[in-house]
Design a protein around this motif. Structure first.
Motif, PDB file in Angstrom:
ATOM      1  N   GLY A  54       0.864  -1.167   0.000  1.00 16.35           N
ATOM      2  CA  GLY A  54       0.000   0.000   0.000  1.00 16.35           C
ATOM      3  C   GLY A  54       0.905   1.222   0.000  1.00 16.35           C
ATOM      4  N   GLN A 226       0.413  -4.112   5.628  1.00 13.85           N
ATOM      5  CA  GLN A 226      -0.416  -2.905   5.640  1.00 13.85           C
ATOM      6  C   GLN A 226      -1.709  -3.143   6.419  1.00 13.85           C
TER       7      GLN A 226
ATOM      8  N   ARG B  62       9.958 -12.723   3.441  1.00 13.13           N
ATOM      9  CA  ARG B  62       8.952 -13.385   2.611  1.00 13.13           C
ATOM     10  C   ARG B  62       9.140 -13.004   1.147  1.00 13.13           C
ATOM     11  N   TYR B  64       7.195 -13.129  -2.613  1.00 14.39           N
ATOM     12  CA  TYR B  64       5.806 -13.107  -3.060  1.00 14.39           C
ATOM     13  C   TYR B  64       5.664 -13.671  -4.471  1.00 14.39           C
ATOM     14  N   MET B  69       2.420  -8.479  -6.778  1.00 13.92           N
ATOM     15  CA  MET B  69       3.264  -7.286  -6.905  1.00 13.92           C
ATOM     16  C   MET B  69       2.434  -6.004  -6.973  1.00 13.92           C
ATOM     17  N   SER B  70       3.007  -4.905  -6.502  1.00 15.69           N
ATOM     18  CA  SER B  70       2.344  -3.602  -6.594  1.00 15.69           C
ATOM     19  C   SER B  70       2.172  -3.231  -8.059  1.00 15.69           C
ATOM     20  N   PRO B  71       0.978  -2.765  -8.450  1.00 13.96           N
ATOM     21  CA  PRO B  71       0.791  -2.335  -9.842  1.00 13.96           C
ATOM     22  C   PRO B  71       1.746  -1.193 -10.202  1.00 13.96           C
ATOM     23  N   VAL B  72       1.939  -0.255  -9.261  1.00 11.67           N
ATOM     24  CA  VAL B  72       2.891   0.838  -9.477  1.00 11.67           C
ATOM     25  C   VAL B  72       3.835   0.858  -8.280  1.00 11.67           C
ATOM     26  N   ARG B  74       6.186   3.075  -6.435  1.00 14.74           N
ATOM     27  CA  ARG B  74       6.575   4.488  -6.405  1.00 14.74           C
ATOM     28  C   ARG B  74       8.072   4.634  -6.110  1.00 14.74           C
ATOM     29  N   ARG B 127       9.018  -7.310  -0.437  1.00 14.05           N
ATOM     30  CA  ARG B 127       8.280  -6.114  -0.057  1.00 14.05           C
ATOM     31  C   ARG B 127       9.260  -5.056   0.448  1.00 14.05           C
ATOM     32  N   ASP B 129       9.618  -1.681   2.524  1.00 13.12           N
ATOM     33  CA  ASP B 129       8.883  -0.958   3.555  1.00 13.12           C
ATOM     34  C   ASP B 129       9.571   0.363   3.850  1.00 13.12           C
ATOM     35  N   CYS B 130       8.895   1.458   3.525  1.00  4.49           N
ATOM     36  CA  CYS B 130       9.469   2.774   3.805  1.00  4.49           C
ATOM     37  C   CYS B 130       9.297   3.093   5.295  1.00  4.49           C
ATOM     38  N   GLY B 133       5.974   4.428   6.362  1.00  5.78           N
ATOM     39  CA  GLY B 133       4.826   3.583   6.621  1.00  5.78           C
ATOM     40  C   GLY B 133       4.282   2.834   5.416  1.00  5.78           C
ATOM     41  N   TRP B 134       4.602   3.287   4.191  1.00  8.14           N
ATOM     42  CA  TRP B 134       4.026   2.593   3.034  1.00  8.14           C
ATOM     43  C   TRP B 134       4.874   1.395   2.625  1.00  8.14           C
ATOM     44  N   SER B 135       4.283   0.485   1.853  1.00  3.31           N
ATOM     45  CA  SER B 135       4.988  -0.701   1.356  1.00  3.31           C
ATOM     46  C   SER B 135       4.679  -0.885  -0.123  1.00  3.31           C
ATOM     47  N   ALA B 136       5.664  -1.438  -0.856  1.00  2.00           N
ATOM     48  CA  ALA B 136       5.440  -1.790  -2.252  1.00  2.00           C
ATOM     49  C   ALA B 136       6.184  -3.091  -2.530  1.00  2.00           C
ATOM     50  N   ILE B 137       5.580  -3.934  -3.385  1.00  2.00           N
ATOM     51  CA  ILE B 137       6.190  -5.229  -3.684  1.00  2.00           C
ATOM     52  C   ILE B 137       6.714  -5.204  -5.114  1.00  2.00           C
TER      53      ILE B 137
END
Lengths: 275, 255
Positions: A54, A226, B62, B64, B69-72, B74, B127, B129-130, B133-137
């Motif tokens: 997220g 998240q 982990r 995945y 996966m994240s579509p975008v 960032r 994943r 993890d910034c 607080g946000w996460s992207a895979i």
């Protein structure tokens, strides 16, 4: 801890043991710091998601933001303007700030993610060690069994209903009745001790990438990092609700007597008087 | 009853406001004290570091499925280094670029991108993890850092691995560091590929670090040089990384 007559002196009973009192006030300090530093950490990314990932391009189920100089809170499709409180507010110098939670609610009061994390993670250890010691100690000295688990007759629906009606009339236990926690009180304490607090600790750990590697089951029980972050936030708000209710009950039940009992351990049983 | 309640509530409210008014500046002042920060507020980091190392040296982060996966994905931090040297390398598709590996090693060596790509590669969908607080895979492909360090042979005195980068904040080039446990972790790679393509500039081309059990600011982008050191004292201002030195982020970012 409700001890017998030999502890009674001048209408007071020895209600809270030293360990309970120390734990109560340690928790009070730790929870206030955790809550306020947590709100500052939330300010770094004031959006919540479900699932594993997220970030800004993904849909958030909760968001505190601002647009055109107006602050807002959005939950799903429900949006409410919150200018002055959330999203847009004035700091103590009268300057307009565009952060989610206002400075008076955060530690530190200015935006500082590094410092807020230090407060939060250090006091998370204080809090976690406290709850662990409390759990072991209270099981061992039978505090949970004797004082917190409802007695069989207290769990009868008629008894619970009576207790609800009494609370609604603000008719709080007096005399001998006040010697033990009432059933609503017991259920409230148990759901916080056995539910909210463990959830806070576990969802907090689930946000740690190193813990995810060591204990991957954390990700499975909460449905992803998240989701854990969202549950952490929801439980924090429920804890705030519990604390407000707890304070309201202390005020209604006689604040001086209640506060004294948590400082010295001695509690005066409220006199039975006709209303 | 009602009147009493309101007066009590009034008292409580003023008590509450009073407590907050005392507490908040108190916490602000304590937080600004370097001694308090050093002695009290870094306890959490120190305990977390030790505890997480105790729980296991090499558990894997982990990985995945492609469908997760994240579509975008960032970008964050610097997305385009401005040093003339970097821009020259970018213009020539990093043909002349070399990754220098030196410091406390027996055989310092420069690796071209082609040489790195010829080494056994590892791909992982992990994943990110910034700290915010946000996460992207995303999917990362690269050479295990351990293999590179084995190729140059660490000296026994080496304790940390430092990454020197091409991007800068306010004139200071980015740098980060990790301990040898993370350096030799099987998922710690220097990635040249992302999501089955070349590593984009915004994500740190030609080479970025992936150290999967720590937060985003440890994942140094635009890595130019890898240095083995005995101590972090001589690196920057001694805390082991650009943000550690300049804003007080913890060096250990496992939590």
């Amino acid at each position: 801890m409700f001890h017998t007559e030999e502890m009674q002196r001048g209408g007071t009973i020895y209600r809270h043991r030293l360990s309970t009192r120390i734990w109560h006030w340690t928790n009070f300090v730790a929870l206030v710091i955790l809550l306020m530093s947590g709100l500052m950490i939330f300010n770094a990314h004031p959006r919540l998601y479900w699932g594993e990932y997220g970030a800004n391009p993904d849909p958030a189920w909760l968001q505190i933001g601002n647009a055109d100089g107006e602050g807002y809170l959005r939950i799903g499709d429900f949006r409410v303007e919150t200018t002055g409180l959330l999203g847009v507010w004035e700091d103590e110098n009268g300057a307009t700030r565009n952060r989610a939670f206002p400075g008076w609610a955060t530690i530190p009061s200015n935006y500082n993610l590094a410092l807020a994390r230090r407060w939060h993670i250090t006091f998370a250890w204080v809090f976690a060690i406290g709850i662990l010691a409390y759990a072991v100690w209270s099981y061992w000295n039978r505090h949970i069994e004797r004082d917190l688990l409802p007695m069989k007759e207290q769990l009868k629906p008629t008894h619970i209903w009576q207790d609800v009606k009494k609370h609604a009339r603000l008719d709080l236990p007096k005399g001998e009745e006040a010697r033990h926690y009432n059933v609503l009180q017991k259920l409230a304490y148990l759901s916080v001790l056995g539910g909210l607090i463990p959830l806070m600790v576990l969802t907090g750990l689930t946000m740690s990438p190193a813990m995810n590697a060591s204990w991957p089951w954390l990700l499975d029980i909460f449905g992803g990092r998240q989701s854990a972050r969202s549950i952490h936030f929801i439980c924090a708000m429920l804890l705030v609700a519990f604390i407000l209710l707890h304070l309201a009950m202390v005020v209604l039940a006689g604040p001086l007597n209640e506060i004294r009992s948590m400082i010295t351990g001695r509690y005066r049983l409220p006199e039975e008087t006709g209303k | 009853m009602t009147e009493e309640f309101f007066s009590r509530r009034g008292i409580l409210k003023s008590l509450g406001v009073g407590a907050a008014a005392l507490l908040l500046p108190g916490c602000d002042r304590l937080g600004q004290s370097p001694t308090f920060q050093e002695i009290v507020l870094s306890t959490g980091e120190r305990l977390s570091y030790r505890m997480q190392r105790l729980l296991g040296i090499n558990p894997l982060a982990r990985e995945y499925e492609p469908s997760e996966m994240s579509p975008v994905f960032r970008t964050n931090g610097n997305t385009m280094p401005r040093s003339p040297e970097y821009l020259r390398h970018l213009a020539s598709s990093f043909a002349e670029w070399r990754l220098e590996v030196d410091g406390r090693v027996k055989q310092p060596k420069g690796f071209s991108l082609a040489e790195l790509k010829a080494m056994p590669a590892r791909s992982q969908i992990t994943r990110h993890d910034c700290v915010e607080g946000w996460s992207a895979i995303g999917k990362w492909t690269g050479v295990p850092l351990g293999a590179l360090l084995d190729a140059v042979e660490l000296e026994p005195s080496a304790r940390y691995i430092v990454f020197h980068c091409a991007d800068d904040f306010r004139g200071t080039n980015y740098y980060e560091s990790i301990d040898l446990v993370d350096a030799f972790h099987p998922q710690t790679i220097l990635a040249y590929g992302m999501n089955d393509g070349e590593l984009p500039v915004g994500h740190g081309a030609p080479l970025r670090l992936r150290v999967e059990r720590q937060l985003g600011y440890k994942q140094a982008k635009f890595v130019m040089r890898v240095e083995a050191v005995e101590s972090l004292e001589a690196i920057g201002r001694g805390k082991g990384g650009y943000w550690e030195d300049n804003t007080g982020y913890e060096w250990y970012a496992g939590i």
